[in-house]
Enzyme design. Sequence first.
Site, short mmCIF file in Angstrom:
data_model
loop_
_atom_site.label_atom_id
_atom_site.label_comp_id
_atom_site.label_asym_id
_atom_site.label_seq_id
_atom_site.Cartn_x
_atom_site.Cartn_y
_atom_site.Cartn_z
N ASP A 1 -33.47 -43.30 22.54
CA ASP A 1 -32.23 -43.98 22.30
C ASP A 1 -32.22 -44.39 20.71
OD1 ASP A 1 -34.23 -45.98 22.89
OD2 ASP A 1 -32.64 -47.50 22.84
N GLU B 1 -34.99 -48.19 24.94
CA GLU B 1 -36.00 -48.92 24.50
C GLU B 1 -35.32 -50.34 23.72
OE1 GLU B 1 -38.33 -51.49 22.04
OE2 GLU B 1 -37.04 -49.84 21.13
N GLU B 2 -34.23 -49.91 23.03
CA GLU B 2 -33.46 -51.10 22.15
C GLU B 2 -32.80 -51.90 22.93
OE1 GLU B 2 -34.03 -51.32 19.35
OE2 GLU B 2 -34.73 -49.33 18.42
N ARG C 1 -53.89 -53.12 16.70
CA ARG C 1 -54.84 -54.33 16.92
C ARG C 1 -55.04 -54.78 18.41
NH1 ARG C 1 -53.21 -59.71 17.50
NH2 ARG C 1 -54.27 -60.20 15.58
#
Length: 418
Positions: A83, A141-142, A186
Amino acid sequence: MSAPVLSVRDHARTLAPELTALRRELHAEPELGRHLPLTQQRVLDALAGMPLEITTGSALSSVTAVLRGARPGPTVLLRADMDALPLTEDSGLPYASRVPGVMHACGHDLHTAMLVGAARLLAERRADLAGSVVFMFQPDEEGTDGGGAVPMLAEGLLHASGEKPAAAYALHVASNRLPFGVFASRPGTAAAASDGLTVTVRGKGGHGSAPHKAADPIPALCEMVTALQTFVTRSFDIHDPVVLGVGVIRGGTKRNVIPDHAGFEATVRTYSTAARDRMREGTRRLLTGIAAAHGLTAEVDYQDGYPALVNDPAETALAARTVTDLFGPRRYLDASAPTPGAEDMAFVLDEVPGTYLMLGACPPGGDFATAPYNHSPQAVFDDSVLPDGAALLTELTLRRLALALALAPADGDRTTVG
């Protein structure tokens, strides 16, 4: 080891023209939220002809594709978000968005193209695969419509291959923050949880010249905003930080009118479940107490958003080794701290061990330290990272499946990286 590694990189480079063309098509016609019909169709067209089992979502325009290897084995999940953002593009690119007010300002068009590339590379190595690969093409995702990972999980994503994935991986480009072509990750917490706080203070309206005859919510609201900052700095360990920012304040209609209610909205970022739980309960206690001290009431709505994204240490180490072997030690960076941004890949990594990597995509020759940030109308991402992103996802999958096969006991029981 060197021959297959080079083969994947070289093969990925041959895909550069088609991946670039796909990325630019997606960039020129971006879509928002859960419903991305044009994007979904472009993905389906790009996957056509591959030996994949493809399903599409019901609640959203998702695409889930399963590649089954020639031999049995575990499942690896690879994810790309699709998106765009509600921004008017100001990049000056020849393939800039043709949709007013919508832009791929976070690089999801690159993620989609990279995952298509990985699907092609892995499909052509199907005879060598011991296991399955699930390709997760995710809308929203936003969070325009509340996020896309949760509905995909609800529709059976983690059982698409018939068994829960043993590992999950995702890759995200950065228009700044990282040098071009450098991957970073990480172990442990890599991105913050993102929650919302909405507060309404209720009192009694009146004339501005006679505040003693009213119950003014404005002073209490102002006290709340400053008290929240003190609460954060005095109640939480600096090594488990909390970020709280008030972005909206509402109240009143005229300067000489005391309103009967006022309110504000804030974003809350935390990096641990413990801090998140304390913020949820502590803000409610603090704000209702301040309201009561002023003879008012407060409605406090703490809205859970995306949880913190937590990378599995063993999967992150595997990804770091893979980047180093593929591209050399200068192409991998151990991120020193989590990002305060949020990412709904966190919902997948809550269920499946895996890792999430960043990839610098600031155009070569530009200064990544001063380049426009992701989500900027001026953000620019260089297409030449596409083959490397596809190659990494491919090689990481090959190694993860091979490692599981090598560690599997004689009776065929599944194992995990350890």
